[in-house]
Design a protein around this motif. Structure first.
Motif, mmCIF file in Angstrom:
data_model
loop_
_atom_site.group_PDB
_atom_site.id
_atom_site.type_symbol
_atom_site.label_atom_id
_atom_site.label_comp_id
_atom_site.label_asym_id
_atom_site.label_seq_id
_atom_site.Cartn_x
_atom_site.Cartn_y
_atom_site.Cartn_z
ATOM 1 N N VAL A 177 0.839 -1.235 0.010
ATOM 2 C CA VAL A 177 0.210 -0.017 0.007
ATOM 3 C C VAL A 177 0.783 1.401 -0.052
ATOM 4 N N ILE A 178 2.066 1.167 0.670
ATOM 5 C CA ILE A 178 2.909 2.454 0.871
ATOM 6 C C ILE A 178 3.457 2.908 -0.467
ATOM 7 N N THR A 179 4.022 1.706 -1.163
ATOM 8 C CA THR A 179 4.586 1.895 -2.505
ATOM 9 C C THR A 179 3.539 2.113 -3.589
ATOM 10 N N ALA A 180 2.270 2.020 -3.306
ATOM 11 C CA ALA A 180 1.110 2.226 -3.872
ATOM 12 C C ALA A 180 1.425 1.783 -5.262
ATOM 13 N N THR A 181 2.056 0.531 -5.344
ATOM 14 C CA THR A 181 2.140 -0.486 -6.738
ATOM 15 C C THR A 181 1.442 -1.493 -6.603
ATOM 16 N N PRO A 182 0.377 -1.670 -6.249
ATOM 17 C CA PRO A 182 -0.135 -3.160 -5.943
ATOM 18 C C PRO A 182 -0.572 -4.009 -7.340
ATOM 19 N N VAL A 183 0.130 -3.813 -8.366
ATOM 20 C CA VAL A 183 -0.335 -4.232 -9.589
ATOM 21 C C VAL A 183 0.624 -5.514 -9.786
ATOM 22 N N PRO A 184 0.170 -6.723 -9.619
ATOM 23 C CA PRO A 184 0.983 -7.902 -9.789
ATOM 24 C C PRO A 184 1.382 -8.119 -11.136
ATOM 25 N N LYS A 185 0.644 -8.134 -12.297
ATOM 26 C CA LYS A 185 1.256 -8.226 -13.713
ATOM 27 C C LYS A 185 0.121 -7.758 -14.536
ATOM 28 N N LEU A 244 -10.461 -1.124 -14.922
ATOM 29 C CA LEU A 244 -11.401 -1.095 -13.790
ATOM 30 C C LEU A 244 -12.694 -0.436 -14.578
ATOM 31 N N ASP A 245 -13.798 -1.089 -14.293
ATOM 32 C CA ASP A 245 -15.064 -0.316 -14.979
ATOM 33 C C ASP A 245 -15.663 0.180 -13.648
ATOM 34 N N LEU A 246 -16.258 1.349 -13.919
ATOM 35 C CA LEU A 246 -16.814 2.231 -12.807
ATOM 36 C C LEU A 246 -18.136 2.644 -13.142
ATOM 37 N N ALA A 296 -17.998 1.952 -3.704
ATOM 38 C CA ALA A 296 -17.956 0.649 -3.121
ATOM 39 C C ALA A 296 -17.427 -0.294 -4.211
ATOM 40 N N ILE A 297 -16.963 -1.541 -3.708
ATOM 41 C CA ILE A 297 -16.524 -2.576 -4.693
ATOM 42 C C ILE A 297 -17.432 -3.842 -4.783
ATOM 43 N N PRO A 298 -18.218 -3.958 -5.784
ATOM 44 C CA PRO A 298 -19.374 -5.013 -5.789
ATOM 45 C C PRO A 298 -18.614 -6.254 -5.672
ATOM 46 N N ALA A 330 -6.532 -8.869 -7.675
ATOM 47 C CA ALA A 330 -6.010 -7.852 -8.096
ATOM 48 C C ALA A 330 -6.777 -6.487 -8.648
ATOM 49 N N GLU A 331 -7.835 -6.935 -8.863
ATOM 50 C CA GLU A 331 -8.772 -5.619 -9.364
ATOM 51 C C GLU A 331 -9.083 -4.983 -8.119
ATOM 52 N N SER A 332 -9.522 -5.552 -7.130
ATOM 53 C CA SER A 332 -9.822 -5.248 -5.742
ATOM 54 C C SER A 332 -8.957 -4.382 -5.197
ATOM 55 N N GLU A 333 -7.500 -4.936 -5.143
ATOM 56 C CA GLU A 333 -6.324 -4.012 -4.797
ATOM 57 C C GLU A 333 -6.527 -2.598 -5.500
ATOM 58 N N ALA A 334 -6.510 -2.937 -6.867
ATOM 59 C CA ALA A 334 -6.218 -1.628 -7.726
ATOM 60 C C ALA A 334 -7.455 -0.737 -7.360
ATOM 61 N N ALA A 335 -8.582 -1.255 -7.058
ATOM 62 C CA ALA A 335 -9.965 -0.485 -7.100
ATOM 63 C C ALA A 335 -9.745 0.407 -5.586
#
Lengths: 297, 319, 475
Positions: free
Chosen positions: C56-64, C69-71, C363-365, C371-376
């Motif tokens: 979270v601190i580095t704010a790069t939670p993208v694995p690969k 993301l649709d909103l 909110a995150i449905p 991975a999407e949740s982390e990015a969201a």
């Protein structure tokens, strides 16, 4: 009895009666025209108001007493509506759904209606009552379980849930067709049976051509209900590029709120226009067709 | 002609001597296969699109089910709490009944009246037919928007016309007393669909019968009452049933107009709307299913009743 | 590397699944199971905490690979708020090219605070990764397991929601102690008055009514009648006075309330609290002053924008929401008007302290991948951050749910905003209960019936309370 009465009338009396009759006939015509005309005008008032409002500049919309003829005639509401909604895409989508489900209904419904009306077989009446029963089943009852089924088939966000069911027939049309089949004398089929015709041939070559007007009615009803369908597309279509005209309009209303009446009227006019044009070109086939061909065969 | 009579006679005699002749058994069997063959697509449709969902919904109606979680069995609790405790439920039943009582007879009378007028052979009748059919073509969403504007109490076209002759128009859709009549008015505006069915049936009334009646000196009204109406009674029967079902299930128009909450004062909270609200706003699928089931039974009962009386007043030729 | 990530992903997934199960199992007979599951969850979360924090601190939670993301949001795509959302999202997309967010306008229909489309989409597993929602239904839907539990993220980040957001916002994003959404903006309702009309009627244009008694006096001077019909209305009690706002005007301050619509201690719906009943009676009395038919007919000639009643000088005073400021700026730039606390009886202080805060959030449905949740979640933090909230508020003339924006100079830039900011600390949120949506629809109906003379406020509100209590038994 009547004829004897007529013979003792003098020529003058007959003339007088004829003229009186003609006068009555003319008066009758006139009053029918009058009633139809006056009613017709009142029937058209909402349409007039629709088109009139859609052509007004904003400041004229809420004017009291109202402005009947917009001056100046202003098209900006239409331009704005077309810019805001991908209207032609919606029309295309709706047309595809409409045509395919019409095809489905025309294939499936006459078959079942024939089976329900032209010959007896055990369970027929029970099955027909069940068929009638399905017409009384609120859409809401089947909506959720069906949604889950279509979802399991991965059919959501496609037009399949809106089209495929029509290929299995619908109670409404089966009932309607059965009523038409019932009015065709059974003797017709009996005669054909004696001539050695199979049931399939009787259906295809005798009954189906006879019920052409009924099929036209079904075609009309199905295309209408598909064009104006609201709940179905609302449930199954989330992606805007799949939208039909009806939910496109609903989304537009939701986005703009119900206060910009001129814009809403323009959008409503656009939604209604294609099917009105289609109707104007085909109304001879539909209404006149039903009227002239009749079921007399 | 003789041939036809003969075939009919044969069929009748076959039916009266059932049970004893093996030939008759075969006859039945063949017809059964034939019947099933013709109706098989529909039977499949019945099973998939009706039987399964209905059974599923019956099951849900006996559960507490919010879709996201698994259904939880509660027995008849949904039914009892709806009918005994839920005031809005009772109100929605009342609203739907009142609407039906206003809508069904008036739509038949107006529809028949229009059909008879449009069935005359006068110049321009096809124009009139098209004109009266026009409202049917308006999608209900557009219709809802349009009529809210037409019936606007202050600047709407109807109240403006009324005001110009010195009448102070009612609040229409904004008044609890006038909201249901307003809806009936909109419904009658769209009566063209039923008119088409009446018209089609009227075309089928044999002109010889009408001519004969005319020779006998029957007036126009008498001809309509004694010949045309009995002859088109199947169409009336059909429209009556469809009207009943439609009135009980009225949804899209009031839903779009009131944003689903049936205002003013819940006077437009119809049964189907409350059902929808339970299902999709409150996510009480169990309750909604119970409502759907009660509605189904009520509509079914009413229809069977009308169907039962139909033998007495519906006339089918060729039967 | 990739193997490690996938194992981590798996564990996180298990945590989410367990958390989901815990919420799903919020039923009386499964309490024990629920507790066990929760223990399980915390255990997994503890284990994973370290890594997550680092992430979270580095704010790069993208694995690969890049994530899209649709909103879904409920405003019209032409709306100012939507433009603000798009702008903030563009900024995000530029900064994090690996986590592209694609906003889509999906308007809610049929009086629902959440669109049926979102509901059906969640059921069918075709939901967007992020949904913009009205916060007061968040608990209802959280109870029905529609959202992903964000508590693991909140804990991993050490975020104290009560510290970050005003109490009314912090209350609405939580259900049974777990966090399900983050707030992005808020509005409130208060009294608005047309200064030009005040002047015309011989009133001091800069002095709004200080109590209900004064409100009556003012309205008498502002009302105008011609030929048996009102041509001007002194105080319109119907516009935007939803039952919540009405009740909360009369209930003091959330920090020390006189009462509320729900008593969590007793587990009872208290929407029939004497003050709330009195408030509804107050509205009914005001409606009767003009007559409901007359009032609805009068209002039917007005609407949003150019045809606004107060803007065109037909309404002297009304209760309205923060978002109207933007409308008046756009359509009536010349209009002189003010905002003040709603008038209540002298005996209760004369002017309302609080108001009903209408918060919106993200909110995150359920069903959004790990991975999407982390990015969201990162996106949610961005959108509920200072910069984005301020942008939203500027676009829609709304108010901040964030405490650290309270002193921001922009909220003092107009007298209208300054007046509203005084109310903000005392604001109320609608009770965060599983049947919030029911309470809302029932209150709306009761209110509508009361002003149409179909039932007494006390009886109507008693019935609402009974119904809500009955429904709450299931939770």
């Amino acid at each position: 009895m009547d004829t004897t009465e007529h013979t003792i009338l003098t020529r003058a009396q007959i003339d007088y009666r004829k003229r009186l009759h003609r006068l009555k006939w003319l008066l009758g015509r006139l009053s029918i025209h009058l009633i139809l005309g006056l009613l017709g005008i009142s029937w058209l008032v909402p349409f007039f108001w629709l088109v009139s409002t859609s052509l007004k500049v904003d400041s004229q919309v809420m004017r009291y007493p109202p402005v009947w003829i917009p001056r100046p005639v202003d098209w900006h509401n239409y331009i704005e509506a077309i810019q805001a909604i991908p209207f032609f895409l919606y029309v295309r989508n709706t047309l595809i759904i409409t045509i395919l489900s019409c095809l489905g209904s025309l294939l499936s419904c006459p078959l079942a209606a024939y089976g329900f009306s032209r010959f007896r077989w055990p369970g027929r009446d029970l099955l027909f009552i069940i068929t009638l029963g399905t017409m009384m089943i609120p859409y809401q009852v089947t909506m959720i379980p069906l949604f889950l089924v279509f979802n399991a088939l991965k059919w959501t966000n496609s037009w399949l849930p809106l089209i495929v069911p029509s290929f299995f027939g619908g109670a409404f049309y089966i009932f309607l067709l059965r009523q038409f089949f019932l009015t065709i004398p059974l003797e017709l089929s009996d005669a054909a049976t004696i001539d050695g015709a199979s049931e399939a041939r009787i259906f295809l070559q005798i009954l189906l051509p006879l019920c052409r007007p009924a099929l036209a009615v079904i075609l009309l009803f199905e295309s209408l209900s598909r064009w104006t369908d609201f709940l179905g597309p609302l449930i199954y279509l989330n992606r805007e590029d799949l939208f039909t005209v009806s939910i496109g309009l609903q989304a537009f209303v939701m986005q703009r709120g119900t206060t910009n009446w001129a814009l809403l009227m323009a959008a409503s006019t656009l939604t209604t226009l294609p099917i009105v044009i289609l109707f104007i070109f085909t109304q001879r086939t539909f209404i006149e067709g039903i009227a002239l061909t009749g079921i007399k065969g | 002609m003789a041939m036809l009579m003969e075939s009919k006679g044969r069929r009748l005699s076959g039916a009266s001597q059932s049970g004893r002749r093996p030939i008759y058994q075969l006859f039945i069997k063949r017809n059964l296969l034939k019947g099933l063959a013709f109706t098989s697509p529909w039977i499949l449709g019945l099973l998939v699109f009706y039987l399964y969902p209905i059974c599923a919904s019956l099951y849900y109606s006996l559960t507490s089910y919010s879709v996201f979680t698994e259904p939880e069995w509660v027995g008849l609790q949904n039914y009892t709490s709806l009918t005994l405790k839920d005031e809005v439920f009772k109100l929605s039943v009342y609203n739907s009944l009142v609407y039906s009582v206003m809508m069904i007879p008036s739509s038949i009378v107006v529809g028949l009246g229009m059909a008879f007028l449009l069935n005359t052979r006068i110049r321009g009748v096809s124009f009139y037919r098209a004109l009266y059919f026009l409202p049917v073509l308006v999608p209900s969403v557009a219709s809802a928007v349009l009529w809210q504007w037409v019936l606007n109490p202050r600047v709407g076209v109807i109240n403006s016309i009324l005001a110009s002759v010195g009448i102070r128009g009612p609040g229409w859709l904004t008044s609890p007393t006038w909201s249901k009549p307003s809806l009936v008015l909109i419904g009658l505006w769209g009566a063209g669909q039923a008119v088409v069915i009446y018209l089609a049936a009227l075309q089928d009334v044999p002109t010889e019968l009408l001519d004969a009646a005319e020779v006998d000196g029957a007036s126009g009204i008498e001809k309509i009452w004694h010949i045309s109406i009995p002859m088109i009674s199947p169409a009336i029967f059909f429209n009556l049933i469809m009207g009943m079902i439609g009135a009980f299930q009225v949804f899209t128009l009031p839903f779009v107009m009131t944003g689903g909450d049936g205002k003013p004062a819940q006077s437009l909270m119809f049964y189907a709307m409350y059902l929808y609200r339970n299902a999709f706003l409150l996510l009480r699928m169990g309750r909604a299913s119970a409502m759907a089931w009660m509605l189904t039974i009520a509509v079914l009962a009413a229809t069977l009743f009308v169907h039962g009386t139909s033998a007495r007043w519906v006339y089918y030729r060729g039967r | 590397m990739s193997r490690q990530v996938s194992r981590r992903q798996f564990l996180r997934g298990a945590a989410f699944a367990a958390a989901g199960a815990a919420v799903a199992a919020c039923q009386p007979q499964t309490v024990i199971v629920e507790k066990e599951v929760e223990k399980e969850v915390t255990k997994v979360v503890e284990v994973e905490k370290e890594k997550v924090v680092e992430k979270v601190i580095t704010a790069t939670p993208v694995p690969k690979g890049p994530i899209t993301l649709d909103l879904w949001y409920r405003w019209g795509s032409e709306d100012g708020t939507s433009k603000a959302l798009e702008a903030s999202t563009d900024a995000w997309n530029e900064r994090y090219p690996d986590m592209q967010v694609k906003p889509l306008s999906v308007p809610a229909g049929g009086g629902a605070m959440i669109s049926e489309k979102l509901m059906t989409a969640i059921i069918s597993g075709t939901a967007p990764h992020i949904a913009e929602i009205d916060m007061f239904v968040c608990p209802s839907w959280a109870a029905r397991a529609a959202w992903q539990d964000l508590t693991p993220f909140v804990e991993a980040e050490g975020l104290d929601v009560e510290q970050e957001f005003f109490l009314w916002a912090a209350d609405e994003i939580r259900y049974k102690g777990r966090v399900f959404a983050l707030p992005i903006m808020t509005d409130l309702t208060a009294l608005a008055w047309n200064k030009q009309l005040f002047e015309e009627a011989g009133l001091d244009p800069d002095r709004p009514p200080q109590s209900n008694e004064e409100l009556l006096e003012y309205a008498d001077k502002l009302d105008k009648k011609e030929g048996g019909r009102f041509t001007r209305i002194g105080f319109d009690p119907t516009t935007t006075v939803v039952p919540w706002a009405l009740g909360y005007f009369w209930l003091g301050c959330k920090e020390d309330p006189v009462g509320d619509f729900y008593d969590f201690g007793a587990g009872k719906c208290t929407c029939n609290h004497p003050r709330i009943v009195e408030a509804l009676q107050w509205k009914v009395d005001w409606v009767n002053r003009y007559g409901i038919e007359e009032l609805t007919a009068f209002n039917s000639a007005f609407g949003w924008g150019e045809i606004d009643g107060m803007g065109n000088g037909f309404i002297g005073m009304r209760i309205l929401g923060s978002w109207f400021e933007g409308m008046y700026q756009e359509y009536f730039p010349e209009l002189e008007w003010g905002i003040a606390p709603a008038p209540i009886p002298e005996a209760y202080g004369g002017q309302a302290q609080g108001s009903c805060m209408g918060t919106e959030g993200l909110a995150i449905p359920r069903g959004t991948g790990i991975a999407e949740s982390e990015a969201a979640w990162q996106y949610l933090r961005w959108m509920s951050g200072q910069e984005a909230v301020l942008a939203f508020n500027k676009a829609a003339t709304n108010l901040p749910p964030r405490r650290d924006l309270f002193d921001h100079e922009w909220y003092q830039s107009t007298p209208q905003k300054a007046a509203q900011m005084k109310i903000v600390p005392c604001g109320f949120n609608r009770p965060a209960i599983a049947e919030g949506e029911l309470l809302w629809t029932e209150l709306l109906a009761a209110d509508d019936k009361a002003i149409h003379g179909q039932g007494e406020p006390q009886a109507l509100l008693d019935e609402v309370a009974r119904k809500v209590d009955e429904a709450m038994e299931n939770w």
